[in-house]
Design a protein around this motif. Structure first.
Motif, PDB file in Angstrom:
ATOM      1  N   GLU A  15       0.818  -1.214   0.000  1.00  0.00           N
ATOM      2  CA  GLU A  15       0.000   0.000   0.000  1.00  0.00           C
ATOM      3  C   GLU A  15       0.853   1.266   0.000  1.00  0.00           C
ATOM      4  OE1 GLU A  15      -3.111  -0.071  -0.702  1.00  0.00           O
ATOM      5  OE2 GLU A  15      -3.131  -2.263  -0.635  1.00  0.00           O
ATOM      6  N   ASP A  16       1.965   1.249   0.750  1.00  0.00           N
ATOM      7  CA  ASP A  16       2.884   2.389   0.728  1.00  0.00           C
ATOM      8  C   ASP A  16       3.465   2.596  -0.667  1.00  0.00           C
ATOM      9  OD1 ASP A  16       2.459   2.776   3.416  1.00  0.00           O
ATOM     10  OD2 ASP A  16       4.285   1.748   4.049  1.00  0.00           O
ATOM     11  N   MET A  17       3.828   1.497  -1.306  1.00  0.00           N
ATOM     12  CA  MET A  17       4.395   1.546  -2.652  1.00  0.00           C
ATOM     13  C   MET A  17       3.377   2.080  -3.653  1.00  0.00           C
ATOM     14  SD  MET A  17       6.318  -1.603  -4.718  1.00  0.00           S
ATOM     15  CE  MET A  17       5.841  -2.636  -3.352  1.00  0.00           C
ATOM     16  N   PHE A  18       2.154   1.603  -3.554  1.00  0.00           N
ATOM     17  CA  PHE A  18       1.108   2.051  -4.486  1.00  0.00           C
ATOM     18  C   PHE A  18       0.827   3.534  -4.299  1.00  0.00           C
ATOM     19  CE2 PHE A  18      -0.868  -2.483  -4.122  1.00  0.00           C
ATOM     20  CZ  PHE A  18       0.195  -3.000  -4.833  1.00  0.00           C
ATOM     21  N   GLN A  19       0.766   3.982  -3.058  1.00  0.00           N
ATOM     22  CA  GLN A  19       0.493   5.395  -2.807  1.00  0.00           C
ATOM     23  C   GLN A  19       1.638   6.269  -3.297  1.00  0.00           C
ATOM     24  OE1 GLN A  19      -2.474   6.852  -1.674  1.00  0.00           O
ATOM     25  NE2 GLN A  19      -1.326   8.568  -2.574  1.00  0.00           N
ATOM     26  N   PHE A  20       2.858   5.814  -3.101  1.00  0.00           N
ATOM     27  CA  PHE A  20       4.021   6.557  -3.598  1.00  0.00           C
ATOM     28  C   PHE A  20       3.963   6.690  -5.114  1.00  0.00           C
ATOM     29  CE2 PHE A  20       8.690   6.188  -4.814  1.00  0.00           C
ATOM     30  CZ  PHE A  20       8.910   7.552  -4.762  1.00  0.00           C
ATOM     31  N   LEU A  21       3.614   5.603  -5.805  1.00  0.00           N
ATOM     32  CA  LEU A  21       3.484   5.675  -7.260  1.00  0.00           C
ATOM     33  C   LEU A  21       2.388   6.663  -7.654  1.00  0.00           C
ATOM     34  CD1 LEU A  21       4.164   4.843 -10.124  1.00  0.00           C
ATOM     35  CD2 LEU A  21       2.733   2.801  -9.824  1.00  0.00           C
ATOM     36  N   ARG A  22       1.246   6.618  -6.977  1.00  0.00           N
ATOM     37  CA  ARG A  22       0.173   7.586  -7.264  1.00  0.00           C
ATOM     38  C   ARG A  22       0.678   9.018  -7.073  1.00  0.00           C
ATOM     39  NH1 ARG A  22      -5.220   5.874  -7.096  1.00  0.00           N
ATOM     40  NH2 ARG A  22      -5.574   7.930  -8.026  1.00  0.00           N
ATOM     41  N   ILE A  24       3.806  10.243  -7.365  1.00  0.00           N
ATOM     42  CA  ILE A  24       4.747  10.730  -8.384  1.00  0.00           C
ATOM     43  C   ILE A  24       4.109  10.796  -9.772  1.00  0.00           C
ATOM     44  CG2 ILE A  24       6.820  10.163  -7.075  1.00  0.00           C
ATOM     45  CD1 ILE A  24       7.170   7.640  -8.711  1.00  0.00           C
ATOM     46  N   VAL A  25       3.091   9.967 -10.007  1.00  0.00           N
ATOM     47  CA  VAL A  25       2.343  10.081 -11.269  1.00  0.00           C
ATOM     48  C   VAL A  25       1.580  11.404 -11.307  1.00  0.00           C
ATOM     49  CG1 VAL A  25       0.351   9.137 -12.536  1.00  0.00           C
ATOM     50  CG2 VAL A  25       2.181   7.616 -11.763  1.00  0.00           C
ATOM     51  N   ALA A  26       1.129  11.869 -10.152  1.00  0.00           N
ATOM     52  CA  ALA A  26       0.338  13.111 -10.076  1.00  0.00           C
ATOM     53  C   ALA A  26       1.173  14.360 -10.367  1.00  0.00           C
ATOM     54  CB  ALA A  26      -0.310  13.225  -8.699  1.00  0.00           C
ATOM     55  N   ILE A  27       2.495  14.212 -10.411  1.00  0.00           N
ATOM     56  CA  ILE A  27       3.379  15.347 -10.679  1.00  0.00           C
ATOM     57  C   ILE A  27       3.811  15.291 -12.145  1.00  0.00           C
ATOM     58  CG2 ILE A  27       5.532  16.509 -10.063  1.00  0.00           C
ATOM     59  CD1 ILE A  27       5.362  15.019  -7.340  1.00  0.00           C
ATOM     60  N   PRO A  28       3.314  16.174 -12.997  1.00  0.00           N
ATOM     61  CA  PRO A  28       3.745  16.160 -14.405  1.00  0.00           C
ATOM     62  C   PRO A  28       5.264  16.325 -14.489  1.00  0.00           C
ATOM     63  CG  PRO A  28       1.832  17.585 -14.125  1.00  0.00           C
ATOM     64  CD  PRO A  28       2.304  17.218 -12.746  1.00  0.00           C
ATOM     65  N   ASP A  90      -9.621   7.641 -20.685  1.00  0.00           N
ATOM     66  CA  ASP A  90     -10.841   7.376 -19.926  1.00  0.00           C
ATOM     67  C   ASP A  90     -10.777   7.959 -18.518  1.00  0.00           C
ATOM     68  OD1 ASP A  90     -11.792   5.929 -22.093  1.00  0.00           O
ATOM     69  OD2 ASP A  90     -10.936   4.044 -21.346  1.00  0.00           O
ATOM     70  N   PHE A  91      -9.606   8.467 -18.131  1.00  0.00           N
ATOM     71  CA  PHE A  91      -9.421   9.055 -16.808  1.00  0.00           C
ATOM     72  C   PHE A  91      -8.352  10.131 -16.926  1.00  0.00           C
ATOM     73  CE2 PHE A  91      -6.932   5.163 -17.222  1.00  0.00           C
ATOM     74  CZ  PHE A  91      -5.636   5.601 -16.949  1.00  0.00           C
ATOM     75  N   ASP A  92      -8.254  10.984 -15.919  1.00  0.00           N
ATOM     76  CA  ASP A  92      -7.242  12.031 -15.916  1.00  0.00           C
ATOM     77  C   ASP A  92      -5.856  11.380 -15.815  1.00  0.00           C
ATOM     78  OD1 ASP A  92      -5.294  13.914 -14.491  1.00  0.00           O
ATOM     79  OD2 ASP A  92      -6.948  15.280 -14.928  1.00  0.00           O
ATOM     80  N   PRO A  93      -4.949  11.686 -16.753  1.00  0.00           N
ATOM     81  CA  PRO A  93      -3.666  10.981 -16.784  1.00  0.00           C
ATOM     82  C   PRO A  93      -2.764  11.263 -15.592  1.00  0.00           C
ATOM     83  CG  PRO A  93      -3.738  12.719 -18.450  1.00  0.00           C
ATOM     84  CD  PRO A  93      -5.115  12.587 -17.914  1.00  0.00           C
ATOM     85  N   TYR A  94      -2.997  12.361 -14.864  1.00  0.00           N
ATOM     86  CA  TYR A  94      -2.184  12.666 -13.688  1.00  0.00           C
ATOM     87  C   TYR A  94      -2.897  12.304 -12.391  1.00  0.00           C
ATOM     88  CZ  TYR A  94       0.735  15.048 -17.088  1.00  0.00           C
ATOM     89  OH  TYR A  94       1.520  15.320 -18.175  1.00  0.00           O
ATOM     90  N   GLU A  95      -4.194  12.521 -12.335  1.00  0.00           N
ATOM     91  CA  GLU A  95      -4.955  12.046 -11.180  1.00  0.00           C
ATOM     92  C   GLU A  95      -4.914  10.533 -11.128  1.00  0.00           C
ATOM     93  OE1 GLU A  95      -9.598  11.935  -9.792  1.00  0.00           O
ATOM     94  OE2 GLU A  95      -8.873  13.731 -10.827  1.00  0.00           O
ATOM     95  N   ILE A 103      -2.889   0.203 -11.482  1.00  0.00           N
ATOM     96  CA  ILE A 103      -2.813   1.643 -11.236  1.00  0.00           C
ATOM     97  C   ILE A 103      -2.618   2.302 -12.591  1.00  0.00           C
ATOM     98  CG2 ILE A 103      -1.492   3.517 -10.176  1.00  0.00           C
ATOM     99  CD1 ILE A 103      -0.708   1.543  -7.967  1.00  0.00           C
ATOM    100  N   GLY A 104      -3.470   3.270 -12.916  1.00  0.00           N
ATOM    101  CA  GLY A 104      -3.403   3.943 -14.205  1.00  0.00           C
ATOM    102  C   GLY A 104      -2.882   5.359 -14.067  1.00  0.00           C
ATOM    103  N   GLY A 105      -2.262   5.856 -15.142  1.00  0.00           N
ATOM    104  CA  GLY A 105      -1.767   7.221 -15.164  1.00  0.00           C
ATOM    105  C   GLY A 105      -0.523   7.322 -16.016  1.00  0.00           C
ATOM    106  N   ARG A 106      -0.222   8.544 -16.473  1.00  0.00           N
ATOM    107  CA  ARG A 106       0.952   8.726 -17.320  1.00  0.00           C
ATOM    108  C   ARG A 106       2.232   8.402 -16.539  1.00  0.00           C
ATOM    109  NH1 ARG A 106       1.216   7.620 -21.527  1.00  0.00           N
ATOM    110  NH2 ARG A 106       0.559   9.283 -22.949  1.00  0.00           N
ATOM    111  N   GLY A 107       2.997   7.476 -17.080  1.00  0.00           N
ATOM    112  CA  GLY A 107       4.261   7.082 -16.466  1.00  0.00           C
ATOM    113  C   GLY A 107       4.185   5.850 -15.593  1.00  0.00           C
ATOM    114  N   THR A 108       3.011   5.263 -15.420  1.00  0.00           N
ATOM    115  CA  THR A 108       2.907   4.114 -14.522  1.00  0.00           C
ATOM    116  C   THR A 108       3.741   2.929 -15.014  1.00  0.00           C
ATOM    117  OG1 THR A 108       0.802   3.623 -15.631  1.00  0.00           O
ATOM    118  CG2 THR A 108       0.681   4.653 -13.458  1.00  0.00           C
ATOM    119  N   SER A 109       3.735   2.678 -16.330  1.00  0.00           N
ATOM    120  CA  SER A 109       4.616   1.645 -16.878  1.00  0.00           C
ATOM    121  C   SER A 109       5.950   2.232 -17.341  1.00  0.00           C
ATOM    122  CB  SER A 109       3.933   0.922 -18.053  1.00  0.00           C
ATOM    123  OG  SER A 109       3.154  -0.177 -17.606  1.00  0.00           O
TER     124      SER A 109
END
Length: 406
Positions: A15-22, A24-28, A90-95, A103-109
């Motif tokens: 959960e800590d890892m997932f939140q950390f990824l969320r 840094i994805v939120a920062i363009p 289909d979703f905000d790429p940074y949110e 976990i979806g978002g720009r940069g996740t992979s």
């Protein structure tokens, strides 16, 4: 150290890892605009217990664990491409988005997921006391999407850092990747003489001079060298432009850009010469040259580079490749798939230019890179955190086994 304890720790920090990824994805963080995400990752490295965290003059983040004599590095570039047409998302790429599996978002992979797994691998190493006679360097590198390998050329040439080997955490679907084709960016230019569009016979049309070159380039693509593992060299015309005094005049200049993919055995000199030898290029008196990259990093530093990125291939029986395979089997009780990337990575500098062994193992899929609705898989992030925590110790163990006893 039991592999079971490593797997349990990776699961414990999910959960800590997932939140950390969320976070840094939120920062363009497109190339040249990475400052904020670098600071956020630095904060997390310090929070989980890295022994030393630095930012070099180019803006790369260097996080160290341990103080041993053998330097082992793991790399993730933390810049991303843009998001393109938002209507395709289909979703905000940074949110971003999240469910039980992804976990979806720009940069996740591509490739902040690799960074999230590395940071928490560092926490696992510290918590379980897995340090040995090695120093682990975790790098968050910049400008890769604009100019792959530039960051590591700076690290190697200017910072004088030369690890025993580097694990690239670019997406591999948790497979082991041991190479990929190289690439170069080529410009072909033709010159003409403008005249009024009502009397084109008075001028020389640079676009007409370019047309047969484009046709011959398409044919040249079919004749390029092949390699049994990395595959065939390719080229494609990626851009075309022209100059003219007006839309009512004959074009006095034309340029095309070529994306040239290089396989093992091909050189940048040879790739340019193949094009120069085309009959249409000679007839047109066209110039053929390599592009260069001159763009400041977010720190303002300019570090120019020709746009040549060589192919590289780690041999299947190399100690580093065997180490990753053995580590994978030890952790997951199954044999890994060993393959290659289609796209290019920082390995072009690490191994392609500097001969430092490089190998890939990362969360997410290559096909997600640069695509709308980009995502990564939670199970991949956990697996990779376990692998990254186990690899240094496995390598040191194999090293000691092969050294002669006095």
């Amino acid at each position: 150290m039991s592999t079971e304890l490593i797997l349990q720790a990776a699961e414990r920090y999910r959960e800590d890892m997932f939140q950390f990824l969320r976070d840094i994805v939120a920062i363009p963080s497109e190339s040249g605009r990475e400052r904020q995400v670098i600071q956020r990752i630095k904060e997390e490295m310090e929070r989980v217990g890295f022994d030393r965290v630095e930012i070099d003059p180019l803006g790369n983040l260097l996080g160290y664990i341990g103080h041993g004599s053998t330097l082992i590095a793991m790399d993730a570039h933390i810049d991303t491409v843009g998001v393109g047409d938002l209507n395709n998302w289909d979703f905000d790429p940074y949110e971003g988005c999240e469910d039980d599996e992804i976990i979806g978002g720009r940069g996740t992979s591509d490739q902040k997921g690799g960074m999230a797994s590395m940071v928490y691998a560092g926490k696992i190493i510290k918590e379980l006391g897995l340090e040995g006679d090695y120093t682990l360097l975790v790098t968050g590198t910049v400008q890769e999407e604009d100019c792959d390998g530039l960051c590591w050329e700076y690290i190697i040439q200017e910072e004088k850092i030369k690890p025993a080997f580097v694990v690239s955490t670019e997406p591999t679907s948790c497979r082991i990747y041991r190479g990929h084709r190289g690439r170069m960016e080529i410009k072909v230019s033709t010159a003409g003489i403008s005249s009024h569009g009502s009397a084109p016979e008075r001028g020389t049309n640079a676009i007409y001079k370019m047309a047969p070159i484009v046709a011959e380039l398409q044919q040249l693509n079919e004749r390029l060298a092949d390699h049994p593992f990395l595959g065939k060299g390719t080229l494609t015309v990626s851009e075309i432009a022209s100059t003219s005094p007006s839309r009512c005049a004959v074009a006095d200049g034309s340029t095309i850009s070529i994306d040239r993919r290089l396989t093992i055995g091909e050189s940048w000199e040879g790739a340019l010469e193949e094009i120069r030898q085309l009959p249409s290029v000679a007839a047109a008196g066209a110039t053929v040259e390599m592009y260069d990259y001159i763009k400041p990093s977010y720190t303002g530093l300019l570090y120019p580079k020709y746009c040549y990125f060589p192919a590289w291939l780690l041999e299947e029986d190399h100690e580093v490749c065997r180490t990753l395979e053995q580590t994978y089997v030890s952790l997951f009780k199954e044999s890994p798939i060993v393959d290659k990337w289609t796209f290019s990575t920082n390995g072009v500098a690490i191994m392609g230019l500097h001969g430092i062994p490089c190998i890939g193992f990362g969360p997410g899929k290559e096909s997600e890179a640069h695509a709308p609705n980009e995502k990564t898989w939670k199970s991949d992030l956990i697996r990779c955190a376990a692998m990254y925590a186990a690899i240094p110790g496995s390598y040191m163990h194999s090293l000691h086994k092969t050294q002669p006893h006095s």
